[in-house]
Motif scaffolding. Structure first.
Motif, PDB file in Angstrom:
ATOM      1  N   ALA A 523       0.825  -1.215   0.000  1.00 51.83           N
ATOM      2  CA  ALA A 523       0.000   0.000   0.000  1.00 51.83           C
ATOM      3  C   ALA A 523       0.854   1.259   0.000  1.00 51.83           C
ATOM      4  CB  ALA A 523      -0.937  -0.008   1.205  1.00 51.83           C
ATOM      5  N   ALA A 524       2.022   1.201   0.645  1.00 53.26           N
ATOM      6  CA  ALA A 524       2.929   2.358   0.638  1.00 53.26           C
ATOM      7  C   ALA A 524       3.388   2.652  -0.786  1.00 53.26           C
ATOM      8  CB  ALA A 524       4.122   2.098   1.549  1.00 53.26           C
ATOM      9  N   SER A 525       3.654   1.610  -1.565  1.00 57.45           N
ATOM     10  CA  SER A 525       4.036   1.815  -2.966  1.00 57.45           C
ATOM     11  C   SER A 525       2.872   2.379  -3.765  1.00 57.45           C
ATOM     12  CB  SER A 525       4.496   0.485  -3.579  1.00 57.45           C
ATOM     13  OG  SER A 525       5.672   0.016  -2.941  1.00 57.45           O
ATOM     14  N   VAL A 526       1.656   1.928  -3.454  1.00 54.00           N
ATOM     15  CA  VAL A 526       0.470   2.454  -4.125  1.00 54.00           C
ATOM     16  C   VAL A 526       0.318   3.942  -3.826  1.00 54.00           C
ATOM     17  CG1 VAL A 526      -2.054   2.410  -4.133  1.00 54.00           C
ATOM     18  CG2 VAL A 526      -0.765   0.271  -4.261  1.00 54.00           C
ATOM     19  N   ARG A 527       0.446   4.306  -2.552  1.00 53.40           N
ATOM     20  CA  ARG A 527       0.294   5.726  -2.182  1.00 53.40           C
ATOM     21  C   ARG A 527       1.360   6.579  -2.851  1.00 53.40           C
ATOM     22  NH1 ARG A 527      -0.993   3.177   2.815  1.00 53.40           N
ATOM     23  NH2 ARG A 527       1.146   3.428   3.567  1.00 53.40           N
ATOM     24  N   ARG A 528       2.578   6.058  -2.928  1.00 54.37           N
ATOM     25  CA  ARG A 528       3.648   6.812  -3.586  1.00 54.37           C
ATOM     26  C   ARG A 528       3.342   6.946  -5.083  1.00 54.37           C
ATOM     27  NH1 ARG A 528       8.894   5.585  -5.835  1.00 54.37           N
ATOM     28  NH2 ARG A 528      10.247   7.407  -5.642  1.00 54.37           N
ATOM     29  N   GLY A 529       2.854   5.876  -5.694  1.00 55.04           N
ATOM     30  CA  GLY A 529       2.498   5.950  -7.109  1.00 55.04           C
ATOM     31  C   GLY A 529       1.396   6.955  -7.366  1.00 55.04           C
ATOM     32  N   GLU A 530       0.414   7.015  -6.457  1.00 51.00           N
ATOM     33  CA  GLU A 530      -0.667   7.989  -6.598  1.00 51.00           C
ATOM     34  C   GLU A 530      -0.144   9.413  -6.448  1.00 51.00           C
ATOM     35  OE1 GLU A 530      -4.350   5.251  -4.862  1.00 51.00           O
ATOM     36  OE2 GLU A 530      -3.291   6.642  -3.545  1.00 51.00           O
ATOM     37  N   ARG A 531       0.686   9.625  -5.425  1.00 51.65           N
ATOM     38  CA  ARG A 531       1.199  10.974  -5.162  1.00 51.65           C
ATOM     39  C   ARG A 531       2.036  11.475  -6.347  1.00 51.65           C
ATOM     40  NH1 ARG A 531       6.017  12.372  -3.197  1.00 51.65           N
ATOM     41  NH2 ARG A 531       6.448  10.240  -2.487  1.00 51.65           N
ATOM     42  N   LEU A 532       2.940  10.639  -6.841  1.00 53.98           N
ATOM     43  CA  LEU A 532       3.788  11.056  -7.952  1.00 53.98           C
ATOM     44  C   LEU A 532       2.969  11.227  -9.238  1.00 53.98           C
ATOM     45  CD1 LEU A 532       6.903   8.803  -7.266  1.00 53.98           C
ATOM     46  CD2 LEU A 532       6.719  11.271  -6.908  1.00 53.98           C
ATOM     47  N   SER A 533       1.976  10.370  -9.429  1.00 55.12           N
ATOM     48  CA  SER A 533       1.125  10.491 -10.621  1.00 55.12           C
ATOM     49  C   SER A 533       0.337  11.797 -10.595  1.00 55.12           C
ATOM     50  CB  SER A 533       0.169   9.298 -10.709  1.00 55.12           C
ATOM     51  OG  SER A 533       0.884   8.089 -10.914  1.00 55.12           O
ATOM     52  N   ASN A 534      -0.186  12.147  -9.419  1.00 54.83           N
ATOM     53  CA  ASN A 534      -0.910  13.417  -9.318  1.00 54.83           C
ATOM     54  C   ASN A 534       0.012  14.591  -9.626  1.00 54.83           C
ATOM     55  OD1 ASN A 534      -3.417  12.339  -8.683  1.00 54.83           O
ATOM     56  ND2 ASN A 534      -3.010  12.328  -6.497  1.00 54.83           N
ATOM     57  N   GLN A 535       1.242  14.555  -9.111  1.00 57.61           N
ATOM     58  CA  GLN A 535       2.191  15.620  -9.423  1.00 57.61           C
ATOM     59  C   GLN A 535       2.475  15.657 -10.921  1.00 57.61           C
ATOM     60  OE1 GLN A 535       5.744  15.953  -6.972  1.00 57.61           O
ATOM     61  NE2 GLN A 535       4.750  14.803  -5.332  1.00 57.61           N
ATOM     62  N   HIS A 536       2.667  14.479 -11.495  1.00 57.50           N
ATOM     63  CA  HIS A 536       2.957  14.400 -12.931  1.00 57.50           C
ATOM     64  C   HIS A 536       1.877  15.112 -13.737  1.00 57.50           C
ATOM     65  CE1 HIS A 536       3.854  12.546 -16.854  1.00 57.50           C
ATOM     66  NE2 HIS A 536       2.559  12.302 -16.935  1.00 57.50           N
ATOM     67  N   TRP A 537       0.617  14.798 -13.467  1.00 53.79           N
ATOM     68  CA  TRP A 537      -0.455  15.368 -14.277  1.00 53.79           C
ATOM     69  C   TRP A 537      -0.650  16.847 -13.999  1.00 53.79           C
ATOM     70  CZ3 TRP A 537      -1.608  13.162 -18.513  1.00 53.79           C
ATOM     71  CH2 TRP A 537      -1.527  11.779 -18.646  1.00 53.79           C
ATOM     72  N   LYS A 538      -0.298  17.312 -12.797  1.00 51.60           N
ATOM     73  CA  LYS A 538      -0.345  18.752 -12.538  1.00 51.60           C
ATOM     74  C   LYS A 538       0.668  19.482 -13.418  1.00 51.60           C
ATOM     75  CE  LYS A 538      -1.834  18.319  -7.710  1.00 51.60           C
ATOM     76  NZ  LYS A 538      -1.448  18.534  -6.292  1.00 51.60           N
ATOM     77  N   HIS A 539       1.856  18.921 -13.546  1.00 51.50           N
ATOM     78  CA  HIS A 539       2.874  19.572 -14.384  1.00 51.50           C
ATOM     79  C   HIS A 539       2.530  19.444 -15.870  1.00 51.50           C
ATOM     80  CE1 HIS A 539       5.368  20.594 -10.997  1.00 51.50           C
ATOM     81  NE2 HIS A 539       5.319  19.353 -10.563  1.00 51.50           N
ATOM     82  N   VAL A 540       1.886  18.331 -16.259  1.00 49.92           N
ATOM     83  CA  VAL A 540       1.390  18.226 -17.634  1.00 49.92           C
ATOM     84  C   VAL A 540       0.365  19.326 -17.894  1.00 49.92           C
ATOM     85  CG1 VAL A 540       0.026  16.816 -19.223  1.00 49.92           C
ATOM     86  CG2 VAL A 540       1.844  15.752 -17.866  1.00 49.92           C
ATOM     87  N   PHE A 541      -0.534  19.539 -16.942  1.00 48.81           N
ATOM     88  CA  PHE A 541      -1.540  20.597 -17.067  1.00 48.81           C
ATOM     89  C   PHE A 541      -0.872  21.955 -17.269  1.00 48.81           C
ATOM     90  CE2 PHE A 541      -3.897  24.019 -15.002  1.00 48.81           C
ATOM     91  CZ  PHE A 541      -5.122  23.952 -15.648  1.00 48.81           C
ATOM     92  N   LEU A 542       0.163  22.240 -16.480  1.00 45.31           N
ATOM     93  CA  LEU A 542       0.831  23.535 -16.596  1.00 45.31           C
ATOM     94  C   LEU A 542       1.546  23.677 -17.935  1.00 45.31           C
ATOM     95  CD1 LEU A 542       2.198  23.901 -12.959  1.00 45.31           C
ATOM     96  CD2 LEU A 542       0.496  25.362 -14.072  1.00 45.31           C
ATOM     97  N   ARG A 543       2.132  22.600 -18.427  1.00 45.61           N
ATOM     98  CA  ARG A 543       2.802  22.693 -19.725  1.00 45.61           C
ATOM     99  C   ARG A 543       1.795  22.926 -20.840  1.00 45.61           C
ATOM    100  NH1 ARG A 543       5.412  17.759 -22.726  1.00 45.61           N
ATOM    101  NH2 ARG A 543       3.198  17.634 -23.251  1.00 45.61           N
ATOM    102  N   GLU A 544       0.619  22.347 -20.696  1.00 45.77           N
ATOM    103  CA  GLU A 544      -0.402  22.518 -21.724  1.00 45.77           C
ATOM    104  C   GLU A 544      -1.176  23.823 -21.552  1.00 45.77           C
ATOM    105  OE1 GLU A 544      -2.694  18.951 -21.448  1.00 45.77           O
ATOM    106  OE2 GLU A 544      -1.226  17.766 -22.582  1.00 45.77           O
ATOM    107  N   ASN A 545      -0.959  24.519 -20.433  1.00 47.40           N
ATOM    108  CA  ASN A 545      -1.632  25.793 -20.179  1.00 47.40           C
ATOM    109  C   ASN A 545      -0.600  26.821 -19.719  1.00 47.40           C
ATOM    110  OD1 ASN A 545      -4.809  25.129 -20.163  1.00 47.40           O
ATOM    111  ND2 ASN A 545      -3.695  23.416 -19.245  1.00 47.40           N
TER     112      ASN A 545
END
Length: 607
Positions: A523-545
């Motif tokens: 579950a710790a790996s799952v939470r880390r994957g979720e946290r990093l994925s959310n950060q990833h898509w936030k930066h994708v959003f900023l690059r696209e905007n």
């Protein structure tokens, strides 16, 4: 004079390392002419190939001869450079001597020294030739591959080869020949950059679930049928599964029966036996993986289809019934296997009706419990939260408002967790209890900067075999019991309670501890994957905007930069400031640069 004397004469052809040279003068040292200049060397540094005269290195022109025929005649025997040159070229001149020596130095058909040359056996020559041809083909293939990478045009056959770079990106190896050839340092971030650069990954590709080692597909396992057993019929009670719009795994619902609150939870343990293959798979995964681009379930999708509350006209549940006195104390705990009829609603819809009918009654029942929690130190940190969804290739970020409906459901679920914990403690049923130590400092957090500082002092929640304080929730005893479709520890609690209700032996404390430890690691790996994925898509959003403008609130500072929280993105960033803005001051920001592989974006303060 022997052709291979120790002191080569002037204008002779000699070998210096692997290069041809002409002797210019002879003394204590020998002066030689090389292609590109003159050099003085020791006599032992050169080897005579031809006594000359050789007046210019340019005279060493390529020669036409019977090289293959010479090898066939000499195969398996020895010769010297003079005899080989005469046999292959019908003459022994500096040019033919050099041509013959090049054949020897190639090492395929001949090998040795100028004075002693071996004509290699046919089987050895054929084996080496095949190896050289294979190596040459491999090199041509490698160069063609690099050309495709430079053109960002990978071919289908490149997928396996680029797996080497993926493994480094995923942290499964430390070196990649391809990454080095493409000019990148050997780091996961640079492997990410390279895979995007060569066109293997799309620029928005999310690598973090794989990098964190979590499964990216639902388990594909057979699901047993629901067993027939006696259940308490609560279908006469209106039951509401209240969740975010679009939720696909409703596993809890709420009913009111006079002054009794019922929390119904999907009866997952009715399908998932403690010793089943599905249980082992769920334990290995630890929890659902929630990504902006979709959900990866810890259980087969058919389990949710059968047991998700409100997905069928009537649902089997494990229901927690309880009373709550005016002081917030939970009384008269009842736990039953039930049948319930559930209506699915969204937080937003309920928010507009909190003062009406059943929702007003639910609020009235949970309010004393909520007040007691906060009196006992529960921390209500009002830090920004967002929902991130990737829909049709677009990143959509929506700020989550602090809704009364969400708080109401949260408290009802916490009440069920307290009820489950007390039920198990009183009966000596081993389960994992959720605990959290008090954070350092007990100052009240009322603004964003103080809440940010307080969160940083929080200790992580731990699952232990002994109940203890959960400081963040303000609860002296608590277990997680309302999300068995999504979280393994909840499923384990259900299995232990079900064993008690059916009179069957449950797991021992040692077995519970071992299973929780395995699941929590996953579950710790799952939470880390979720946290990093959310950060990833936030930066994708900023690059696209890149025209984005928004506010950041100062929550920390040092001599050179301030730390801001951006509420619209729930993003923390470091920003340079000429002035010294105070804590909680709002700054108008614009994005300046985005580095998706590094999970960083730069911001500038607008004047």
């Amino acid at each position: 004079m022997s052709t291979y004397q120790s002191s080569p004469p002037v204008n002779s052809l000699v070998l210096y390392k692997i290069r041809p040279a002409r002797v210019v003068s002879v003394g204590e040292k020998i002066e030689i002419e090389l292609d590109g200049g003159h050099k003085r060397v020791r006599p032992k540094d050169v080897e005579l190939l031809h006594p000359g005269p050789l007046h210019r290195l340019a005279d060493l022109a390529p020669q036409e001869g019977e090289l293959h025929a010479a090898w066939e005649l000499l195969e398996g025997s020895e010769t010297n450079l003079k005899d080989l040159a005469e046999l292959a070229f019908d003459a022994f001149t500096p040019a033919t001597a050099w041509a013959a020596w090049q054949l020897v130095s190639e090492g395929l058909t001949f090998s040795g020294t100028p004075a002693q040359i071996q004509a290699r056996p046919r089987e050895v020559v054929e084996r080496d030739r095949a190896e050289r041809e294979a190596k040459a083909a491999e090199e041509r293939d490698w160069q063609a591959f690099l050309e495709r990478m430079s053109a960002a045009a990978p071919a289908p056959e490149d997928r396996d080869r680029l797996g080497e770079v993926e493994r480094l990106e995923h942290g499964q190896s430390e070196h990649s020949r391809i990454l080095a050839a493409l000019g990148h340092q050997q780091t996961p971030e640079n492997a990410h950059r390279a895979l995007v650069q060569v066109g293997y990954w799309h620029a928005t590709h999310n690598p973090y679930p794989a990098r964190c080692g979590v499964p990216t597909r639902d388990p594909d396992l057979p699901v047993p049928a629901l067993i027939e057993e006696e259940r308490l019929d609560l279908t006469h009670l209106a039951a509401y599964a209240i969740d975010d719009e679009g939720n696909q795994d409703p596993d809890d619902a709420i009913s009111v029966d006079g002054d009794r609150l019922w929390v119904h939870v999907a009866d997952v343990a009715a399908l998932i036996d403690a010793e089943s293959e599905i249980e082992r798979e769920a334990r290995a995964r630890g929890a659902n993986l929630y990504l902006p681009e979709g959900v990866v379930n810890m259980l087969p999708a058919k389990v949710t289809d059968q047991l998700g509350l409100g997905l069928q006209p009537i649902s089997p549940a494990l229901s927690f019934g309880m009373l709550c006195d005016p002081q917030g104390e939970i009384l008269d705990i009842r736990i039953h296997r039930t049948w319930v009829r559930v209506e699915r609603l969204s937080y937003d819809w309920v928010e507009e009706r909190l003062d009406e009918g059943p929702f007003a009654a639910i609020r009235a029942l949970v309010e004393p419990f909520r007040a007691r929690r906060h009196a006992d130190g529960a921390t209500g940190l009002d830090l920004p939260e967002v929902s991130i969804r990737v829909e049709e290739g677009k990143v959509r970020i929506r700020q989550l408002l602090r809704l009364g409906s969400r708080a109401m459901v949260t408290d009802a679920m916490l009440m069920a967790g307290v009820a489950a914990g007390r039920f198990c403690l009183e009966r000596g049923i081993p389960i994992p209890y959720a605990t959290q130590a008090l954070p350092d400092g007990l100052d009240t957090a009322t603004d964003l900067a103080s809440m940010y500082a307080r969160r940083r002092r929080f200790k992580p929640t731990r699952l232990t075999g002994t109940p203890d304080l959960h400081a963040g929730l303000g609860l002296p005893i608590y277990t997680r019991a309302t999300s068995p479709l999504r979280r393994y520890s909840d499923l384990l609690v259900h299995q232990q309670i079900r064993a008690e209700l059916t009179g069957r032996p449950g797991l021992s404390e040692e077995e519970v501890t071992a299973r929780v430890a395995q699941a929590e690691l996953a579950a710790a790996s799952v939470r880390r994957g979720e946290r990093l994925s959310n950060q990833h898509w936030k930066h994708v959003f900023l690059r696209e905007n890149q025209e984005w403008r928004g506010d950041g609130v100062v929550v920390d500072s040092d001599e050179r930069k301030v730390t801001v929280l951006i509420p619209d993105l729930a993003l923390e960033a470091r920003v340079r400031s000429r002035d010294a803005p105070g804590l909680n001051e709002r700054l108008r920001l614009t994005v300046t640069e985005v580095d998706i592989p590094a999970l960083t974006s730069g911001f500038r303060i607008l004047g």
